[in-house]
Design an enzyme around this catalytic site. Structure first.
Site, mmCIF file in Angstrom:
data_model
loop_
_atom_site.group_PDB
_atom_site.id
_atom_site.type_symbol
_atom_site.label_atom_id
_atom_site.label_comp_id
_atom_site.label_asym_id
_atom_site.label_seq_id
_atom_site.Cartn_x
_atom_site.Cartn_y
_atom_site.Cartn_z
ATOM 1 N N GLY A 99 -6.139 -1.423 -1.670
ATOM 2 C CA GLY A 99 -6.241 -1.540 -0.240
ATOM 3 C C GLY A 99 -6.396 -3.004 0.258
ATOM 4 O O GLY A 99 -7.678 -3.420 -0.076
ATOM 5 N N CYS B 162 -6.520 3.693 -0.559
ATOM 6 C CA CYS B 162 -7.964 3.149 -0.607
ATOM 7 C C CYS B 162 -8.539 2.922 -1.759
ATOM 8 O O CYS B 162 -8.275 3.691 -2.885
ATOM 9 C CB CYS B 162 -8.938 3.889 0.479
ATOM 10 S SG CYS B 162 -8.312 3.942 2.088
ATOM 11 N N ASN C 61 -10.778 7.899 -0.045
ATOM 12 C CA ASN C 61 -9.584 7.630 -0.699
ATOM 13 C C ASN C 61 -8.717 8.909 -0.584
ATOM 14 O O ASN C 61 -9.176 9.696 -1.332
ATOM 15 C CB ASN C 61 -9.752 7.013 -2.005
ATOM 16 C CG ASN C 61 -8.440 6.819 -2.927
ATOM 17 O OD1 ASN C 61 -8.430 7.062 -4.143
ATOM 18 N ND2 ASN C 61 -7.662 6.638 -2.201
ATOM 19 N N GLY C 62 -7.648 8.795 -0.021
ATOM 20 C CA GLY C 62 -6.898 10.023 -0.203
ATOM 21 C C GLY C 62 -6.468 10.473 1.129
ATOM 22 O O GLY C 62 -6.652 9.652 2.015
ATOM 23 N N TYR D 261 1.934 3.427 -11.227
ATOM 24 C CA TYR D 261 2.044 2.293 -10.553
ATOM 25 C C TYR D 261 0.442 1.703 -9.959
ATOM 26 O O TYR D 261 0.425 0.612 -9.842
ATOM 27 C CB TYR D 261 2.930 2.425 -9.287
ATOM 28 C CG TYR D 261 3.150 1.467 -8.143
ATOM 29 C CD1 TYR D 261 3.756 0.496 -8.300
ATOM 30 C CD2 TYR D 261 2.149 1.554 -7.339
ATOM 31 C CE1 TYR D 261 3.897 -0.664 -7.337
ATOM 32 C CE2 TYR D 261 2.067 0.619 -6.069
ATOM 33 C CZ TYR D 261 3.021 -0.696 -6.244
ATOM 34 O OH TYR D 261 3.352 -1.626 -5.381
#
Ligand code: SF4
Length: 482
Positions: A54, A28, A128-129, A268
């Site tokens: 996301g 996210c 996020n995570g 990435y």
């Protein structure tokens, strides 16, 4: 510089494999604003810049200090928000979220920011995570009477905050985060306060900026750039920042511990125009390419990336060897997420519609392809076949990180070994599967050196299997739905 004239170098295998259909996915992106009259619009632009993190759903929650309004839906940011939606979201405080699901299905119910009402207060969260103990915490909370609405891990944090509200909001946040384990870079808000928090190991990025006196929080600095906010600093691992009309307060409730920043953000996930802790992602990727050049100085007619993921390492590789960089495959930037499939006779259409080989460049050439990672191997296999069909004499591949042998439980979408070709195949087997003449991976040492950061600063678990929080069990995308 020694060249091996296309032969398989030592320590290199003569086989193949590569990444999943669209490459690995991030969990996210989050964004937050306090103190700007157009907070929702800033959030919209911030999410626009973070779209790569996301693409399943997007949402914004806004407050004018008294009332909270929200808008979220499945889809990309420009599809989710129309001008009239943003005009309705009035207030000086907002948080936003773009989601790719790593815990819980891709459903509107699981879209974030996730909002609950507790007593006279509204609490919203964007995460996020991945939490690695959400399933045990949830079972315990449910046994105590909590009723969950969604099936993603982030809801657990909100329940824990609600349960501890007798302590006051800020202490309730600290108490809730004390209980969760794993990766979280969070934005949260009530009617009056913006919260930004990072887990004690700092798996995912989160930075702080300022714009005309307003505070801005974002997953990556590229989102600050778009709204012309000034970067102040990264939120520290284990830091919780509270921002309200009295200004910014920061607490670090946990004892200092070894950090574990996800090195894959540099390889990435993060955008190349972002910097994390002052390290520009573009430059790191170029140095990975240069490191590949010193480990695998292949003799080739053409060096090309798989665009866009291999672009920056390919620039570094060719620059280091003093050879030209070619774009042997051209990307169609206007391909949507879905399209009408042609008849079965048009094989590999899905790949070719996105990346088309330039036959005139590739015919009768020895080609070296630079790629940033190989996850499942299926897409690389199809792309390599397309290069061969275009007439290439030899196809070699160099990958700018080591083989992914272990799953990620911290917010990247390869959470089982079955999703990783390198988990149970040798490099030679991978080479053979993908259809390459040779395949080489950057060494872990070479990767770390390219970052110019100490090894101990990173999580490297998907490469070396060293999960710093001990063995992890029971974590999967659907673990809260079983
Ligand atoms: S396991 Fe790999 S992808 Fe997951 S957080 Fe660690 S370095 Fe990143």
């Amino acid at each position: 510089m020694p060249r091996n004239h296309g032969k398989i170098p030592p320590g290199f295998s003569s086989c193949h494999f590569l990444r999943g259909d669209h490459g690995p996915k991030e969990a996210c992106g989050v964004f937050g604003v306090f103190g700007h009259e157009d907070a929702a619009k800033l959030c919209y632009f911030g999410l626009y810049a973070l779209q790569h993190r996301g693409q399943e759903s997007a949402g914004i929650v806004v407050s004018d200090g008294k009332c909270v309004a929200e808008h979220k839906a499945m889809g990309l940011v420009p599809d989710v928000f129309k001008e009239e939606d943003l005009n309705r979201l009035k207030g000086h405080l907002a948080i936003g979220h773009v989601r790719y699901s790593t815990t819980g299905s891709s459903l509107l119910l699981n879209a974030q920011p996730f909002t609950v009402h507790h007593g006279s207060r509204t609490i919203s969260i964007g995460h996020n995570g991945n939490l690695i103990n959400a399933h045990t915490l949830r079972s315990k909370l449910e046994a105590e009477g909590s009723i969950f609405q969604a099936s993603m891990d982030s809801e657990t944090i909100v329940h824990l905050i609600a349960k501890n509200m007798r302590l006051g909001f800020e202490d309730a946040v600290v108490e809730a985060l004390r209980q969760v384990k794993g990766a979280y870079s969070l934005v949260m808000m009530t009617e009056e306060i913006l919260v930004a928090a990072r887990d004690p190991k700092g798996f995912r990025p989160l930075c702080l900026g300022k714009l005309n006196g307003a505070y801005v929080v974002a997953s990556e600095t590229c989102a600050l750039d778009l709204i012309e906010a000034e970067y102040i600093r990264d939120v520290e691992p284990g830091e919780i920042v509270f921002i309200d009309k009295n200004g910014l307060r920061s607490v670090k409730p946990w004892p200092p511990s070894r950090s574990a920043f996800c090195i894959f953000e540099y390889i990435y996930f993060a955008r190349p125009d972002s910097s994390i802790y002052g390290h520009n992602v573009y430059r790191i990727r170029k140095r990975q390419g240069a490191a590949l050049a010193s480990e695998f100085p292949l003799e080739a007619d053409i060096v090309m990336p798989f665009p866009d993921s291999g672009n920056y390492a390919a620039i570094g590789y060719t620059e280091a060897l003093g050879v030209p960089l070619e774009m042997g495959m051209i990307r169609n930037h206007y391909v949507g997420r879905t399209f009408i499939q042609p008849s079965q006779s048009m094989r590999d259409f899905g790949v070719r519609v996105k990346l088309n080989p330039v036959k005139e460049l590739l015919r009768n050439q020895r080609v070296v392809v630079i790629e940033d990672s190989i996850i499942r191997g299926t897409t690389s296999r199809t792309r390599v076949k397309a290069i061969r069909d275009a007439g290439a004499k030899e196809v070699h591949m160099l990958v700018s990180c080591p083989p992914h042998r272990y799953p990620c439980y911290y917010g990247i979408d390869f959470s089982t070994k079955g999703e990783l070709i390198a988990a149970d195949h040798t490099v030679e087997e991978i080479r053979s599967y993908i259809g390459l003449d040779s395949l080489g991976y950057l060494s872990l040492d070479g990767l770390i050196k390219a970052t110019k950061v100490e090894k101990e600063w990173f999580c490297l678990a998907c490469f070396d299997g060293d999960y710093l929080e001990g063995p992890i069990e029971g974590v999967s995308k659907d673990c809260l739905e079983k």
